[in-house]
Motif scaffolding. Structure first.
Motif, PDB file in Angstrom:
ATOM      1  N   LEU A 174       0.867  -1.180   0.000  1.00 28.33           N
ATOM      2  CA  LEU A 174       0.000   0.000   0.000  1.00 28.33           C
ATOM      3  C   LEU A 174       0.899   1.224   0.000  1.00 28.33           C
ATOM      4  N   LEU A 175       0.747   2.076  -1.005  1.00 32.21           N
ATOM      5  CA  LEU A 175       1.575   3.268  -1.158  1.00 32.21           C
ATOM      6  C   LEU A 175       0.738   4.508  -0.896  1.00 32.21           C
ATOM      7  N   MET A 176       1.299   5.459  -0.152  1.00 31.15           N
ATOM      8  CA  MET A 176       0.579   6.679   0.193  1.00 31.15           C
ATOM      9  C   MET A 176       1.431   7.907  -0.120  1.00 31.15           C
ATOM     10  N   ASN A 180       3.601  16.582  -3.010  1.00 25.40           N
ATOM     11  CA  ASN A 180       4.886  16.953  -3.602  1.00 25.40           C
ATOM     12  C   ASN A 180       5.825  15.771  -3.789  1.00 25.40           C
ATOM     13  N   ASP A 181       5.301  14.552  -3.722  1.00 26.63           N
ATOM     14  CA  ASP A 181       6.103  13.385  -4.070  1.00 26.63           C
ATOM     15  C   ASP A 181       6.185  13.267  -5.595  1.00 26.63           C
ATOM     16  N   PRO A 182       7.191  12.522  -6.116  1.00 28.84           N
ATOM     17  CA  PRO A 182       7.368  12.437  -7.568  1.00 28.84           C
ATOM     18  C   PRO A 182       6.125  11.921  -8.293  1.00 28.84           C
ATOM     19  N   LYS A 183       5.929  12.404  -9.513  1.00 27.04           N
ATOM     20  CA  LYS A 183       4.767  12.026 -10.317  1.00 27.04           C
ATOM     21  C   LYS A 183       4.690  10.520 -10.522  1.00 27.04           C
ATOM     22  N   MET A 184       5.834   9.883 -10.666  1.00 25.96           N
ATOM     23  CA  MET A 184       5.853   8.437 -10.913  1.00 25.96           C
ATOM     24  C   MET A 184       5.266   7.652  -9.740  1.00 25.96           C
ATOM     25  N   ALA A 185       5.276   8.262  -8.530  1.00 27.51           N
ATOM     26  CA  ALA A 185       4.755   7.573  -7.341  1.00 27.51           C
ATOM     27  C   ALA A 185       3.297   7.877  -7.077  1.00 27.51           C
ATOM     28  N   GLN A 186       2.664   8.686  -7.920  1.00 24.02           N
ATOM     29  CA  GLN A 186       1.276   9.085  -7.722  1.00 24.02           C
ATOM     30  C   GLN A 186       0.309   8.053  -8.325  1.00 24.02           C
ATOM     31  N   GLU A 187      -0.964   8.250  -8.080  1.00 22.62           N
ATOM     32  CA  GLU A 187      -1.982   7.390  -8.679  1.00 22.62           C
ATOM     33  C   GLU A 187      -1.850   7.453 -10.202  1.00 22.62           C
ATOM     34  N   GLY A 188      -1.841   6.280 -10.846  1.00 22.75           N
ATOM     35  CA  GLY A 188      -1.682   6.217 -12.289  1.00 22.75           C
ATOM     36  C   GLY A 188      -0.250   6.311 -12.766  1.00 22.75           C
ATOM     37  N   GLY A 189       0.711   6.400 -11.847  1.00 23.65           N
ATOM     38  CA  GLY A 189       2.113   6.533 -12.209  1.00 23.65           C
ATOM     39  C   GLY A 189       2.807   5.203 -12.449  1.00 23.65           C
ATOM     40  N   GLU A 190       4.110   5.292 -12.770  1.00 21.87           N
ATOM     41  CA  GLU A 190       4.889   4.106 -13.119  1.00 21.87           C
ATOM     42  C   GLU A 190       5.030   3.124 -11.963  1.00 21.87           C
ATOM     43  N   VAL A 191       5.063   3.642 -10.743  1.00 20.16           N
ATOM     44  CA  VAL A 191       5.293   2.763  -9.588  1.00 20.16           C
ATOM     45  C   VAL A 191       4.156   1.764  -9.430  1.00 20.16           C
TER      46      VAL A 191
END
Length: 253
Positions: A174-176, A180-191
């Motif tokens: 579960l990622l929260m 201001n966290d990187p875009k890749m870690a956001q909903e719909g991102g690469e992570v």
């Protein structure tokens, strides 16, 4: 004022300091389910972070909680801006040492000394990165929760490949991320896309992401002056409840 320990400015931790081989650790709670709280760059100390209060908070939900001092007596000064000195400072404790701390010390200690049935990983910022590394070993932990994870540490500090790291994860996460966290870690991102594409069914079906766009990186444990603000209480409380539900869903009792 919130009733949660981590949101009380004058809270006094109730756990104890122990030794696990050569590693100092904070221990609190009891139960057949254990959580490892992996701190952020501000370490495990009671004056530089709210992490001990957060450990107590997790323990109040029926978990045995341990927070190792992965930095071995050092921590990034709470008022010092993150600068170019951070990378070489983090590299003073190699990845191999950190993984040995987890796999040869902390996880066996919980299983052998406390007979726990399952272990979850709660990672804050840098600790979320370490959680992904530990989760690459099948059976090491049952699941992990990362609060505003600093997964970019894999490449920025340790010279690895972040997507390869995520592809190796063997249990639900579960990622929260915060605003201001990187875009890749956001909903719909690469992570989350990489985790959802895992070859491991429990990872592919069990990983989740819940963003907190109104919060800034560090809001869960960093000592900040606005922990009594209504929006911080709101989002920290929600993040906590989501993580408890996630742990209890994926951990054997």
């Amino acid at each position: 004022m919130s009733s949660l320990p981590s949101l009380q400015a004058d809270y006094e931790p109730v756990g104890k300091e122990i030794k696990v081989k050569d590693l100092d650790a904070y221990l609190v709670g009891q139960g057949t389910r254990a959580l490892v709280l992996a701190h952020d760059i501000f370490g495990w100390g009671r004056t530089t972070t709210r992490a001990r209060a957060f450990c107590d908070q997790l323990a109040n939900e029926g978990f045995l909680v341990i927070m190792p001092d992965f930095y071995r007596g050092t921590a990034w000064p709470p008022r010092k801006p993150v600068d170019d000195d951070m990378v070489p400072w983090l590299q003073t404790v190699p990845v191999e040492t950190l993984l040995d701390d987890a796999h040869s010390k902390i996880l066996p200690y919980l299983r052998e000394e406390h007979s726990v049935k399952s272990i979850g990983w709660a990672g804050v910022c840098w600790g979320g990165w370490l959680g992904q590394k530990v989760a690459a070993t099948d059976g090491a932990v049952s699941c992990g929760v990362s609060y505003h994870p600093s997964l970019q540490m894999e490449e920025m500090v340790y010279g690895g490949n972040m997507m390869n790291m995520l592809s190796a994860v063997t249990c639900p996460q579960l990622l929260m991320p915060t605003g201001n966290d990187p875009k890749m870690a956001q909903e719909g991102g690469e992570v989350i896309a990489t985790l959802n594409a895992s070859s491991v069914e429990s990872v592919r079906d069990g990983c989740q992401i819940h963003a907190f766009p109104d919060m800034v990186h560090g809001f869960m444990c960093k000592i900040i002056e606005d922990i009594t603000k209504e929006e911080v209480i709101r989002d920290a409380t929600l993040a906590f409840r989501l993580s408890i539900d996630f742990f209890k869903k994926h951990m054997e009792e």
